[in-house]
Design a protein around this motif. Sequence first.
Motif, mmCIF file in Angstrom:
data_model
loop_
_atom_site.group_PDB
_atom_site.id
_atom_site.type_symbol
_atom_site.label_atom_id
_atom_site.label_comp_id
_atom_site.label_asym_id
_atom_site.label_seq_id
_atom_site.Cartn_x
_atom_site.Cartn_y
_atom_site.Cartn_z
ATOM 1 N N UNK A 1 0.683 -0.848 0.023
ATOM 2 C CA UNK A 1 -0.051 -0.258 -0.350
ATOM 3 C C UNK A 1 1.035 1.305 -0.094
ATOM 4 N N UNK A 2 0.032 1.880 -0.844
ATOM 5 C CA UNK A 2 1.256 3.167 -0.837
ATOM 6 C C UNK A 2 1.515 4.161 0.393
ATOM 7 N N UNK A 3 2.983 4.765 0.640
ATOM 8 C CA UNK A 3 2.620 4.888 2.233
ATOM 9 C C UNK A 3 1.786 6.631 1.730
ATOM 10 N N UNK A 4 1.489 7.163 0.758
ATOM 11 C CA UNK A 4 1.453 8.580 0.426
ATOM 12 C C UNK A 4 -0.081 8.589 0.828
ATOM 13 N N UNK A 5 -1.048 7.722 0.799
ATOM 14 C CA UNK A 5 -2.596 7.888 0.339
ATOM 15 C C UNK A 5 -3.213 8.159 1.397
ATOM 16 N N UNK A 6 -4.831 8.007 0.716
ATOM 17 C CA UNK A 6 -5.408 8.548 1.683
ATOM 18 C C UNK A 6 -5.768 6.740 2.657
ATOM 19 N N UNK A 7 -5.403 6.313 2.128
ATOM 20 C CA UNK A 7 -5.729 4.774 2.640
ATOM 21 C C UNK A 7 -5.619 4.426 3.728
ATOM 22 N N UNK A 8 -4.002 4.335 3.163
ATOM 23 C CA UNK A 8 -2.902 4.590 3.836
ATOM 24 C C UNK A 8 -3.182 4.975 5.568
ATOM 25 N N UNK A 9 -2.694 6.218 5.306
ATOM 26 C CA UNK A 9 -3.425 7.382 7.292
ATOM 27 C C UNK A 9 -4.830 6.938 7.979
ATOM 28 N N UNK A 10 -5.401 5.987 6.762
ATOM 29 C CA UNK A 10 -6.155 5.715 7.509
ATOM 30 C C UNK A 10 -6.858 4.263 8.714
ATOM 31 N N UNK A 11 -5.883 3.378 7.945
ATOM 32 C CA UNK A 11 -5.890 2.025 8.239
ATOM 33 C C UNK A 11 -4.923 1.912 8.802
ATOM 34 N N UNK A 12 -3.829 2.620 8.505
ATOM 35 C CA UNK A 12 -2.493 2.626 9.624
ATOM 36 C C UNK A 12 -1.849 3.796 11.047
ATOM 37 N N UNK A 13 -3.540 4.500 10.986
ATOM 38 C CA UNK A 13 -3.104 5.354 12.422
ATOM 39 C C UNK A 13 -2.593 6.291 12.318
ATOM 40 N N UNK A 14 -2.535 7.087 10.523
ATOM 41 C CA UNK A 14 -1.242 8.408 10.137
ATOM 42 C C UNK A 14 -2.303 9.547 10.293
ATOM 43 N N UNK A 15 -1.538 10.164 10.175
ATOM 44 C CA UNK A 15 -2.141 12.107 9.546
ATOM 45 C C UNK A 15 -1.947 11.745 8.843
#
Length: 130
Positions: A1-15
Amino acid sequence: MFTNSRLYSIVFNKCPRCHQGDFFVTNTAFSRHFDKMHDHCPHCGLNFTPEPGFYWASMFVSYAFFTIWTLATFFVAVLWLNIELEYYLMGLLPTLVLLTPYFFRMARRTWLTIFVRPERHRVSLPNEQV
């Protein structure tokens, strides 16, 4: 999964803006203080509470997650695996209770991600002068 995608921030507790700072204080949804959020992103300083009552509407997102979970498990368990409806419902209720903290956190991250534009890092070419 791309680390700069919106889905990444939703799934992995990121800003949702920088995709690096943690959104919630703890990384797991199954702890005593699962609902404790940072006031601002530890990395980029994004305000995680733009206005009072901002996350009130995230309960509708949480409702959508519960609905998707219920429908998906119904189709798999009852229609595909032919499990009786009563047994399915007895198994569904504990999973809904156990998934409540996880869906709570994911709904808040999703709701803020809708309104925040992610940072786009500009890639400079080797011969380009800055």
